[in-house]
Design a protein around this motif. Structure first.
Motif, PDB file in Angstrom:
ATOM      1  N   ARG A 113       0.834  -1.207   0.000  1.00  0.00           N
ATOM      2  CA  ARG A 113       0.000   0.000   0.000  1.00  0.00           C
ATOM      3  C   ARG A 113       0.870   1.258   0.000  1.00  0.00           C
ATOM      4  O   ARG A 113       0.610   2.211  -0.749  1.00  0.00           O
ATOM      5  N   LEU A 114       1.897   1.268   0.834  1.00  0.00           N
ATOM      6  CA  LEU A 114       2.770   2.438   0.901  1.00  0.00           C
ATOM      7  C   LEU A 114       3.562   2.623  -0.392  1.00  0.00           C
ATOM      8  O   LEU A 114       3.754   3.762  -0.842  1.00  0.00           O
ATOM      9  N   LEU A 115       3.989   1.549  -0.984  1.00  0.00           N
ATOM     10  CA  LEU A 115       4.713   1.659  -2.250  1.00  0.00           C
ATOM     11  C   LEU A 115       3.797   2.222  -3.330  1.00  0.00           C
ATOM     12  O   LEU A 115       4.180   3.124  -4.077  1.00  0.00           O
ATOM     13  N   TRP A 116       2.576   1.727  -3.386  1.00  0.00           N
ATOM     14  CA  TRP A 116       1.612   2.220  -4.367  1.00  0.00           C
ATOM     15  C   TRP A 116       1.329   3.711  -4.146  1.00  0.00           C
ATOM     16  O   TRP A 116       1.345   4.498  -5.091  1.00  0.00           O
ATOM     17  N   VAL A 117       1.067   4.085  -2.903  1.00  0.00           N
ATOM     18  CA  VAL A 117       0.772   5.491  -2.589  1.00  0.00           C
ATOM     19  C   VAL A 117       1.963   6.378  -2.926  1.00  0.00           C
ATOM     20  O   VAL A 117       1.794   7.471  -3.484  1.00  0.00           O
ATOM     21  N   SER A 118       3.170   5.919  -2.616  1.00  0.00           N
ATOM     22  CA  SER A 118       4.340   6.768  -2.859  1.00  0.00           C
ATOM     23  C   SER A 118       4.604   6.954  -4.350  1.00  0.00           C
ATOM     24  O   SER A 118       4.929   8.063  -4.796  1.00  0.00           O
ATOM     25  N   ILE A 119       4.427   5.919  -5.138  1.00  0.00           N
ATOM     26  CA  ILE A 119       4.661   6.039  -6.580  1.00  0.00           C
ATOM     27  C   ILE A 119       3.527   6.809  -7.253  1.00  0.00           C
ATOM     28  O   ILE A 119       3.764   7.767  -8.001  1.00  0.00           O
ATOM     29  N   ALA A 120       2.284   6.408  -6.994  1.00  0.00           N
ATOM     30  CA  ALA A 120       1.143   7.100  -7.606  1.00  0.00           C
ATOM     31  C   ALA A 120       1.068   8.548  -7.136  1.00  0.00           C
ATOM     32  O   ALA A 120       0.759   9.451  -7.925  1.00  0.00           O
ATOM     33  N   GLY A 121       1.351   8.776  -5.860  1.00  0.00           N
ATOM     34  CA  GLY A 121       1.327  10.139  -5.334  1.00  0.00           C
ATOM     35  C   GLY A 121       2.373  11.026  -5.979  1.00  0.00           C
ATOM     36  O   GLY A 121       2.113  12.183  -6.319  1.00  0.00           O
ATOM     37  N   THR A 122       3.572  10.484  -6.168  1.00  0.00           N
ATOM     38  CA  THR A 122       4.636  11.246  -6.811  1.00  0.00           C
ATOM     39  C   THR A 122       4.236  11.624  -8.238  1.00  0.00           C
ATOM     40  O   THR A 122       4.384  12.773  -8.650  1.00  0.00           O
ATOM     41  N   LEU A 123       3.708  10.657  -8.979  1.00  0.00           N
ATOM     42  CA  LEU A 123       3.300  10.923 -10.365  1.00  0.00           C
ATOM     43  C   LEU A 123       2.127  11.903 -10.420  1.00  0.00           C
ATOM     44  O   LEU A 123       2.099  12.809 -11.261  1.00  0.00           O
ATOM     45  N   GLY A 124       1.166  11.729  -9.525  1.00  0.00           N
ATOM     46  CA  GLY A 124       0.014  12.628  -9.496  1.00  0.00           C
ATOM     47  C   GLY A 124       0.391  14.056  -9.149  1.00  0.00           C
ATOM     48  O   GLY A 124      -0.094  15.014  -9.758  1.00  0.00           O
ATOM     49  N   ILE A 125       1.269  14.203  -8.190  1.00  0.00           N
ATOM     50  CA  ILE A 125       1.710  15.537  -7.797  1.00  0.00           C
ATOM     51  C   ILE A 125       2.532  16.171  -8.911  1.00  0.00           C
ATOM     52  O   ILE A 125       2.405  17.375  -9.180  1.00  0.00           O
ATOM     53  N   ALA A 126       3.353  15.381  -9.584  1.00  0.00           N
ATOM     54  CA  ALA A 126       4.131  15.924 -10.702  1.00  0.00           C
ATOM     55  C   ALA A 126       3.196  16.448 -11.782  1.00  0.00           C
ATOM     56  O   ALA A 126       3.403  17.555 -12.316  1.00  0.00           O
ATOM     57  N   ALA A 127       2.150  15.698 -12.094  1.00  0.00           N
ATOM     58  CA  ALA A 127       1.180  16.163 -13.094  1.00  0.00           C
ATOM     59  C   ALA A 127       0.470  17.423 -12.615  1.00  0.00           C
ATOM     60  O   ALA A 127       0.309  18.381 -13.376  1.00  0.00           O
ATOM     61  N   LEU A 128       0.070  17.434 -11.364  1.00  0.00           N
ATOM     62  CA  LEU A 128      -0.624  18.587 -10.798  1.00  0.00           C
ATOM     63  C   LEU A 128       0.243  19.837 -10.846  1.00  0.00           C
ATOM     64  O   LEU A 128      -0.209  20.913 -11.195  1.00  0.00           O
ATOM     65  N   ALA A 129       1.516  19.676 -10.513  1.00  0.00           N
ATOM     66  CA  ALA A 129       2.413  20.834 -10.424  1.00  0.00           C
ATOM     67  C   ALA A 129       2.865  21.323 -11.792  1.00  0.00           C
ATOM     68  O   ALA A 129       3.137  22.519 -11.960  1.00  0.00           O
TER      69      ALA A 129
END
Length: 127
Positions: free
Chosen positions: A69-85
């Motif tokens: 779960r943490l690996l998924w959140v960390s990878i998806a979160g990083t990609l999502g934030i990069a797109a957002l920013a």
């Protein structure tokens, strides 16, 4: 088991709480800089950070599900934030995207930490 994931998620939670506090303050001082999506994202990120802290505690006990779960959140979160920013037509104001970029770096560091073979070796074997 290393304390690094827990410490990174404590930092992520502190940043999330600060983001929600800044959103609240700016909603009063300069309402034009805060829209509905800012409120939803700030609240959602804080809720996710609390869940992630729970998973980090489970990870310290060697729980493989918490690791996934943490690996998924960390990878998806990083990609999502990069797109957002980085997206030029983002509905988020610049101050929000800057703060999110900082949180993205924390999540990227978490992902890299979780991918270390020495950390994976401490996990309980699957049944």
């Amino acid at each position: 088991m290393t304390n690094t994931p827990l410490r990174l998620l404590q930092l992520f939670t502190a940043l999330s709480a600060a983001l929600l506090a800044a959103t609240s303050l700016l909603a009063v001082l300069d309402p034009a800089t805060v829209n509905g999506v800012v409120w939803i994202r700030a609240g959602g990120i804080l809720a996710l950070s609390f869940l992630s802290l729970r998973w980090a505690a489970q990870l310290r006990q060697g729980n493989r599900g918490a690791y996934r779960r943490l690996l998924w959140v960390s990878i998806a979160g990083t990609l999502g934030i990069a797109a957002l920013a980085l997206l030029p037509d983002s509905p988020f104001p610049l101050w929000f995207r800057i703060e999110q970029s900082i949180q993205g770096l924390v999540l990227l560091t978490l992902a890299l930490t979780l991918l270390r073979p020495s950390l994976r070796a401490t996990l309980q074997p699957t049944r």
